[in-house]
Scaffold this motif. Structure first.
Motif, PDB file in Angstrom:
ATOM      1  N   LEU A  92       0.915  -1.319  -0.050  1.00  0.00           N
ATOM      2  CA  LEU A  92       0.126   0.011   0.344  1.00  0.00           C
ATOM      3  C   LEU A  92       0.853   1.306  -0.040  1.00  0.00           C
ATOM      4  O   LEU A  92       0.578   2.206  -0.703  1.00  0.00           O
ATOM      5  N   LEU A  93       2.111   1.159   0.573  1.00  0.00           N
ATOM      6  CA  LEU A  93       2.799   2.423   0.732  1.00  0.00           C
ATOM      7  C   LEU A  93       3.569   2.646  -0.429  1.00  0.00           C
ATOM      8  O   LEU A  93       4.144   3.714  -0.693  1.00  0.00           O
ATOM      9  N   LYS A  94       3.392   1.854  -1.459  1.00  0.00           N
ATOM     10  CA  LYS A  94       3.913   2.062  -2.833  1.00  0.00           C
ATOM     11  C   LYS A  94       2.965   2.962  -3.933  1.00  0.00           C
ATOM     12  O   LYS A  94       3.464   3.291  -4.874  1.00  0.00           O
ATOM     13  N   VAL A  95       1.812   3.102  -3.341  1.00  0.00           N
ATOM     14  CA  VAL A  95       0.735   3.749  -3.915  1.00  0.00           C
ATOM     15  C   VAL A  95       1.034   5.087  -3.777  1.00  0.00           C
ATOM     16  O   VAL A  95       1.160   5.706  -2.582  1.00  0.00           O
ATOM     17  N   ASN A  96       0.920   6.060  -5.044  1.00  0.00           N
ATOM     18  CA  ASN A  96       1.151   7.328  -4.826  1.00  0.00           C
ATOM     19  C   ASN A  96       0.144   8.106  -4.130  1.00  0.00           C
ATOM     20  O   ASN A  96      -1.105   7.693  -4.485  1.00  0.00           O
ATOM     21  N   GLY A  97       0.547   8.841  -3.094  1.00  0.00           N
ATOM     22  CA  GLY A  97      -0.433   9.718  -2.221  1.00  0.00           C
ATOM     23  C   GLY A  97      -0.456   9.033  -0.950  1.00  0.00           C
ATOM     24  O   GLY A  97      -1.391   9.671  -0.068  1.00  0.00           O
ATOM     25  N   VAL A  98      -0.038   7.854  -0.520  1.00  0.00           N
ATOM     26  CA  VAL A  98       0.004   7.198   0.647  1.00  0.00           C
ATOM     27  C   VAL A  98       1.350   7.185   1.385  1.00  0.00           C
ATOM     28  O   VAL A  98       2.521   6.743   1.015  1.00  0.00           O
ATOM     29  N   GLY A  99       1.532   8.260   2.425  1.00  0.00           N
ATOM     30  CA  GLY A  99       2.596   8.356   2.979  1.00  0.00           C
ATOM     31  C   GLY A  99       2.560   7.606   4.478  1.00  0.00           C
ATOM     32  O   GLY A  99       1.544   6.981   4.812  1.00  0.00           O
ATOM     33  N   VAL A 100       3.518   7.630   5.032  1.00  0.00           N
ATOM     34  CA  VAL A 100       3.581   7.004   6.402  1.00  0.00           C
ATOM     35  C   VAL A 100       2.565   7.317   7.595  1.00  0.00           C
ATOM     36  O   VAL A 100       1.915   6.472   8.081  1.00  0.00           O
ATOM     37  N   GLN A 101       2.307   8.558   7.417  1.00  0.00           N
ATOM     38  CA  GLN A 101       1.292   9.124   8.374  1.00  0.00           C
ATOM     39  C   GLN A 101      -0.209   8.568   8.068  1.00  0.00           C
ATOM     40  O   GLN A 101      -0.862   8.032   9.114  1.00  0.00           O
ATOM     41  N   LYS A 102      -0.397   8.527   6.915  1.00  0.00           N
ATOM     42  CA  LYS A 102      -1.936   8.221   6.359  1.00  0.00           C
ATOM     43  C   LYS A 102      -1.923   6.807   6.328  1.00  0.00           C
ATOM     44  O   LYS A 102      -2.823   6.227   6.523  1.00  0.00           O
ATOM     45  N   LEU A 103      -0.641   6.036   6.257  1.00  0.00           N
ATOM     46  CA  LEU A 103      -0.722   4.475   6.144  1.00  0.00           C
ATOM     47  C   LEU A 103      -1.214   4.108   7.691  1.00  0.00           C
ATOM     48  O   LEU A 103      -1.928   3.277   7.656  1.00  0.00           O
ATOM     49  N   GLY A 104      -0.351   4.735   8.598  1.00  0.00           N
ATOM     50  CA  GLY A 104      -0.938   4.510  10.017  1.00  0.00           C
ATOM     51  C   GLY A 104      -2.350   4.731  10.350  1.00  0.00           C
ATOM     52  O   GLY A 104      -3.074   3.875  10.950  1.00  0.00           O
ATOM     53  N   ARG A 105      -2.743   5.900   9.847  1.00  0.00           N
ATOM     54  CA  ARG A 105      -4.135   6.015  10.102  1.00  0.00           C
ATOM     55  C   ARG A 105      -5.143   5.388   9.565  1.00  0.00           C
ATOM     56  O   ARG A 105      -6.308   5.025  10.143  1.00  0.00           O
ATOM     57  N   TYR A 106      -5.110   5.111   8.106  1.00  0.00           N
ATOM     58  CA  TYR A 106      -6.241   4.733   7.408  1.00  0.00           C
ATOM     59  C   TYR A 106      -5.689   3.439   6.642  1.00  0.00           C
ATOM     60  O   TYR A 106      -6.681   2.824   6.076  1.00  0.00           O
ATOM     61  N   GLY A 107      -4.614   3.002   6.556  1.00  0.00           N
ATOM     62  CA  GLY A 107      -4.218   1.794   5.966  1.00  0.00           C
ATOM     63  C   GLY A 107      -5.065   0.521   6.110  1.00  0.00           C
ATOM     64  O   GLY A 107      -5.424  -0.122   5.326  1.00  0.00           O
ATOM     65  N   ALA A 108      -5.198   0.054   7.204  1.00  0.00           N
ATOM     66  CA  ALA A 108      -6.047  -0.875   7.748  1.00  0.00           C
ATOM     67  C   ALA A 108      -7.267  -0.794   7.290  1.00  0.00           C
ATOM     68  O   ALA A 108      -7.688  -1.945   6.557  1.00  0.00           O
ATOM     69  N   ALA A 109      -8.222   0.281   7.194  1.00  0.00           N
ATOM     70  CA  ALA A 109      -9.503   0.256   6.537  1.00  0.00           C
ATOM     71  C   ALA A 109      -9.322   0.020   5.311  1.00  0.00           C
ATOM     72  O   ALA A 109     -10.299  -0.704   4.604  1.00  0.00           O
ATOM     73  N   PHE A 110      -8.443   0.799   4.588  1.00  0.00           N
ATOM     74  CA  PHE A 110      -8.714   0.461   2.943  1.00  0.00           C
ATOM     75  C   PHE A 110      -8.111  -0.947   2.535  1.00  0.00           C
ATOM     76  O   PHE A 110      -8.691  -1.337   1.641  1.00  0.00           O
ATOM     77  N   LEU A 111      -6.967  -1.531   3.321  1.00  0.00           N
ATOM     78  CA  LEU A 111      -6.817  -2.861   2.873  1.00  0.00           C
ATOM     79  C   LEU A 111      -7.936  -3.767   2.989  1.00  0.00           C
ATOM     80  O   LEU A 111      -8.164  -4.780   2.407  1.00  0.00           O
ATOM     81  N   GLU A 112      -8.640  -3.671   4.231  1.00  0.00           N
ATOM     82  CA  GLU A 112      -9.923  -4.670   4.338  1.00  0.00           C
ATOM     83  C   GLU A 112     -10.819  -4.573   3.043  1.00  0.00           C
ATOM     84  O   GLU A 112     -11.399  -5.589   2.757  1.00  0.00           O
ATOM     85  N   VAL A 113     -11.215  -3.371   2.611  1.00  0.00           N
ATOM     86  CA  VAL A 113     -11.895  -3.232   1.592  1.00  0.00           C
ATOM     87  C   VAL A 113     -11.481  -3.998   0.412  1.00  0.00           C
ATOM     88  O   VAL A 113     -12.038  -4.631  -0.328  1.00  0.00           O
ATOM     89  N   ILE A 114      -9.972  -3.816   0.099  1.00  0.00           N
ATOM     90  CA  ILE A 114      -9.319  -4.253  -1.148  1.00  0.00           C
ATOM     91  C   ILE A 114      -9.349  -5.723  -0.973  1.00  0.00           C
ATOM     92  O   ILE A 114      -9.621  -6.774  -1.934  1.00  0.00           O
ATOM     93  N   ARG A 115      -9.188  -6.337   0.219  1.00  0.00           N
ATOM     94  CA  ARG A 115      -9.153  -7.831   0.287  1.00  0.00           C
ATOM     95  C   ARG A 115     -10.415  -8.415   0.146  1.00  0.00           C
ATOM     96  O   ARG A 115     -10.385  -9.709   0.074  1.00  0.00           O
ATOM     97  N   GLN A 116     -11.568  -7.853   0.576  1.00  0.00           N
ATOM     98  CA  GLN A 116     -12.930  -8.236   0.481  1.00  0.00           C
ATOM     99  C   GLN A 116     -13.317  -8.326  -0.849  1.00  0.00           C
ATOM    100  O   GLN A 116     -14.475  -9.008  -1.183  1.00  0.00           O
ATOM    101  N   ASP A 117     -13.068  -7.560  -1.851  1.00  0.00           N
ATOM    102  CA  ASP A 117     -13.354  -7.548  -3.194  1.00  0.00           C
ATOM    103  C   ASP A 117     -13.153  -8.680  -3.985  1.00  0.00           C
ATOM    104  O   ASP A 117     -12.312  -9.250  -3.755  1.00  0.00           O
TER     105      ASP A 117
END
Length: 598
Positions: free
Chosen positions: A573-598
Motif C-alpha cells: 500500500l505504501l507504494k501507491v502514490n499519495g500514501v505516506g507513512v502518516q496516512k498509512l498508519g491512520r487509514y491503511g488497515a481500513a482500505f486494505l480490508e476493503v481491497i481484500r474483501q473485493d
C-alpha cells in the motif's frame, strides 16, 4: 529535518518521484535563493515551498488570498503529520492567542496568512522576533494589474523584500502571461530570482466549444452523460446562476448557486458541501473557485463567454487536478460579446478598460479558433504546441482546411510593411484596400501590400490572422494596443520555404464527436470500477468522521491506483502514490480490508 527532500516527498507526502523542476526549485529555496514559479494547476506548486519549510530552520510564512484556501491546505498538511496553521479572521480571540503562542514557541512548520494581516505593522514586528524559514506568495498574479484577479492588498507585499532581505521568497501562480509575469517580479522585488516556467498544458482536460443554441438543454444533455461526477458551471450574472441551479435541482441534480450576493454563511455552506461531495454541481459566478483544491472536479462548463483567456484557463484548470480525464465545455454565443463588452466599458479606469477589451478580443479569438483548441490556448501564453493535441473538439472533429500559404504570406508581409506597429484591424484595412482617412494620412495606401487582399472579406482575414497568432507566426502585444509583430517562425513562411494549411472559418461550432470515455485507467493501468467506488464510499465515511473533505484523506487518483494495484499489505500500500507513512498508519488497515474483501 536532516533527511533529503526526496525522502520527505516519499514518507510525508507519499509520492515516489518529483515532477519536472520541483526538485530544482526546492533545492534553490533551501539554499536561500528567490524563485518565481509558473506551474499549471495540479502541477505540484505547493510542494515547492512545503518541503523546504520542513528542512529550513524557522516557520514558513505562506501568503494566501482566501480563508477557504488556507483551510484546505492546512487540513491536508495536518493529515500528513505536518505542523501547519492559518492565522485569519475566522479565529476567535482565544484561538488567535494560542496560535501566536505556538508561533513564538517555534511549534509551527508553516503558517498561512492573508496579505493584509501579514503586512500589519504589529505582525511584522512579531516576525522580526522569530526565525522565518521563507516567504511563499501563492496566487501571485493577484499582485499585478495585468492579472485577471488583481487585488490591491497584494501590492503591499512588495515591501517584504526590503524588510526581510535575507529570507528567501518564492512567488507562485498558474496563470500569468508575459506582461503579468514581468509585473509580478517587479512589484515583489524579484529581479534576481530564478524563473521557472513548467508550461501551461493540462493534457488530461478536453476542451470543447459549442455554439450556444438552447443552453440549458445543452447543459442538461452534457450532465446526463456524467451522472456521478462533480463539476462547476460558470455563468455571467447572479440571476442566471440562480435560475440554472434551480432548474438543475428540479431535475433531481444536487446543485447549488454561489455568488457574491449570497450571505457569507450560505457561500461557506455551499463550498463546504461541494468539497465534501455532498453537492455534485456548483453553479457560480467567477466569485467561486480561487484556491478550490478539490481534485476530483471532472468537468467545468462555461454557460457564458469568459471575459479573458486567463480566467478561462484558471477556471477550466479546476477540473482534473488529480490528473484523471476531465472536460471543459464552453457554450459560445455571439450575443454574449456585447454583454461582456458593456460590463468592461462600465469601468472607471480607462487604462484598465483598454486592457480588458483587448483580452476579451483574444478570448473571442479562442472561441472562433479553427485549429487545435489547446494550441490556441497555449499560444496565448507564449507556449507552442508542436503537434495537434488530439483531445479537443477541433482535433476530434476537424473543420475543413485550405492551403493558406499565399494568404498567410500576404498577412505577414503587411504586418511587416506597416512597421509592426498596428493591430489586426488596421492590417486588415490595408490588405483590403480600405480608403479610410487614417490609412491615407499614414501613407499606407502606397505600400506594396495595400489592397492585395481585397478578394477576401474582413472576417476571413480576421480568422487567418487569429490562426497565425495561435500557430506562433505572429505575436500580439496586449500591453501595446494589441500591436501585431512577426515571430522568428514567420521567416521561413515569408521566404517560401514552407507551406501552411489553415482551417476555413466555421462560425457554427459543432459538438466534438464522442469517443469511448476514458474510464477505468490510471497511469496506463486498468482498474476495477466497482472496487474504486467501494474505496470512495469508505473515504467518504472516514472523511465525515474526521470532519474533513474526502480528498484530504486520499485523492481519486490514489484510490484508482489502489483499485489497479490491489495492494494486500502495508508494504504494498505504501507504494501507491499519495500514501505516506502518516496516512498509512491512520487509514491503511481500513482500505486494505476493503481491497481484500473485493
Amino acid at each position: 529535518m536532516d533527511c533529503l527532500p526526496l525522502h520527505t516527498l516519499q514518507t510525508v507526502f507519499g509520492f515516489h518521484a518529483f515532477r519536472p523542476f520541483q526538485e530544482e526549485i526546492i533545492n534553490r529555496l533551501m539554499a536561500g535563493d528567490d524563485s518565481f514559479v509558473l506551474m499549471p494547476t495540479g502541477g505540484g506548486k505547493s510542494l515547492c515551498y512545503q518541503i523546504p519549510a520542513l528542512h529550513r530552520h524557522g516557520v514558513a510564512i505562506v501568503v494566501s488570498p482566501l480563508i477557504s484556501l488556507m483551510k484546505d491546505q492546512v487540513d491536508a498538511l495536518r493529515e500528513n503529520g505536518v505542523a501547519a496553521a492559518a492565522y485569519n479572521s475566522s479565529l476567535g480571540e482565544r484561538d488567535s492567542r494560542q496560535l501566536l503562542a505556538r508561533l513564538h514557541a517555534g511549534e509551527l512548520d508553516l503558517l498561512y496568512v492573508a496579505p493584509e494581516r501579514l503586512m500589519n505593522d504589529s505582525f511584522l514586528e512579531r516576525l522580526r522576533e522569530i526565525p522565518v524559514a521563507l516567504f511563499a506568495i501563492d496566487e501571485a498574479h493577484c499582485v499585478s494589474q495585468w492579472g485577471h484577479d488583481f487585488r490591491p492588498e497584494y501590492v503591499a507585499l512588495g515591501r517584504l523584500r526590503g524588510i526581510f532581505p535575507g529570507i528567501p521568497l518564492i512567488a507562485l501562480t498558474a496563470t500569468a502571461d508575459h506582461q503579468t509575469r514581468n509585473d509580478i517580479m517587479e512589484r515583489l522585488g524579484l529581479a534576481d530570482a530564478q524563473v521557472y516556467i513548467t508550461g501551461f498544458d493540462r493534457p488530461n482536460i478536453r476542451y470543447t466549444v459549442m455554439e450556444k443554441r438552447k443552453p440549458f438543454q445543452q447543459l442538461q444533455e452534457f450532465l446526463g452523460t456524467r451522472p456521478d461526477e462533480a463539476g462547476i458551471v460558470y455563468a455571467l450574472s447572479r440571476k442566471r446562476v440562480e435560475e440554472v441551479a434551480s432548474k438543475l435541482r428540479e431535475l433531481g441534480i444536487e446543485a447549488a448557486p454561489y455568488h457574491a450576493g449570497l450571505a457569507d454563511r450560505e457561500r461557506s455552506r455551499v463550498q463546504e458541501a461541494f468539497l465534501r461531495d455532498d453537492i455534485r454541481v456548483v453553479v457560480a459566478t467567477v466569485a467561486f473557485g480561487m484556491g478550490i483544491d478539490k481534485p476530483n472536479v471532472r468537468f467545468v462548463v462555461h454557460y457564458d463567454l469568459p471575459k479573458n483567456i486567463e480566467s478561462y484557463y484558471q477556471e477550466t484548470g479546476r477540473a482534473g487536478r488529480d490528473g484523471l480525464p476531465a472536460e471543459a465545455l464552453l457554450l459560445f454565443g455571439y450575443g454574449d460579446i456585447p454583454i461582456s463588452r458593456s460590463l468592461i466599458e462600465s469601468g472607471t479606469n480607462p487604462e484598465q478598460v483598454r486592457i480588458e477589451l483587448h483580452k476579451l478580443s483574444a478570448m473571442i479569438g479562442f472561441a472562433e479558433a479553427g485549429s487545435c483548441r489547446r494550441g490556441a490556448l497555449l499560444g496565448y501564453f507564449g507556449q507552442r504546441l508542436e503537434e495537434p493535441c488530439g483531445n479537443c473538439d477541433l482535433c476530434l472533429d476537424p473543420p475543413d482546411s485550405f492551403d493558406a500559404t499565399e494568404e498567410a504570406r500576404k498577412a505577414l508581409s503587411c504586418v511587416y510593411r506597416v512597421g509592426q506597429r498596428f493591430g489586426a484591424g488596421h492590417v486588415i484595412d490595408v490588405l483590403r484596400g480600405s480608403k479610410n482617412e487614417r490609412i491615407r494620412q499614414l501613407g499606407h495606401d502606397r505600400l506594396s501590400t495595400y489592397g492585395i487582399g481585397a478578394h477576401l472579406a474582413a472576417e476571413a482575414w480576421g480568422s487567418i490572422i487569429r490562426q497565425l497568432i495561435h500557430r506562433g507566426y505572429l505575436q500580439q502585444d496586449l500591453a501595446n494596443f494589441s500591436v501585431l509583430k512577426l515571430t522568428p517562425s514567420a521567416l521561413p513562411l515569408l521566404r517560401g520555404e514552407e507551406r501552411l494549411v489553415l482551417a476555413k472559418p466555421r462560425i457554427k461550432v459543432a459538438e466534438a464527436k464522442k469517443e469511448p470515455r476514458r474510464r477505468g485507467t490510471v497511469l496506463n493501468m486498468e482498474y476495477n470500477e466497482d472496487l474504486f467506488q467501494s474505496l470512495r464510499a469508505l473515504r467518504k465515511r472516514l472523511a465525515d468522521e474526521q470532519n474533513v473533505p474526502p480528498y484530504v484523506i486520499f485523492s481519486d487518483a490514489t484510490l484508482a491506483e489502489m483499485a489497479a494495484l490491489r495492494p494486500l499489505d502495508s508494504e504494498a500500500l505504501l507504494k501507491v502514490n499519495g500514501v505516506g507513512v502518516q496516512k498509512l498508519g491512520r487509514y491503511g488497515a481500513a482500505f486494505l480490508e476493503v481491497i481484500r474483501q473485493d
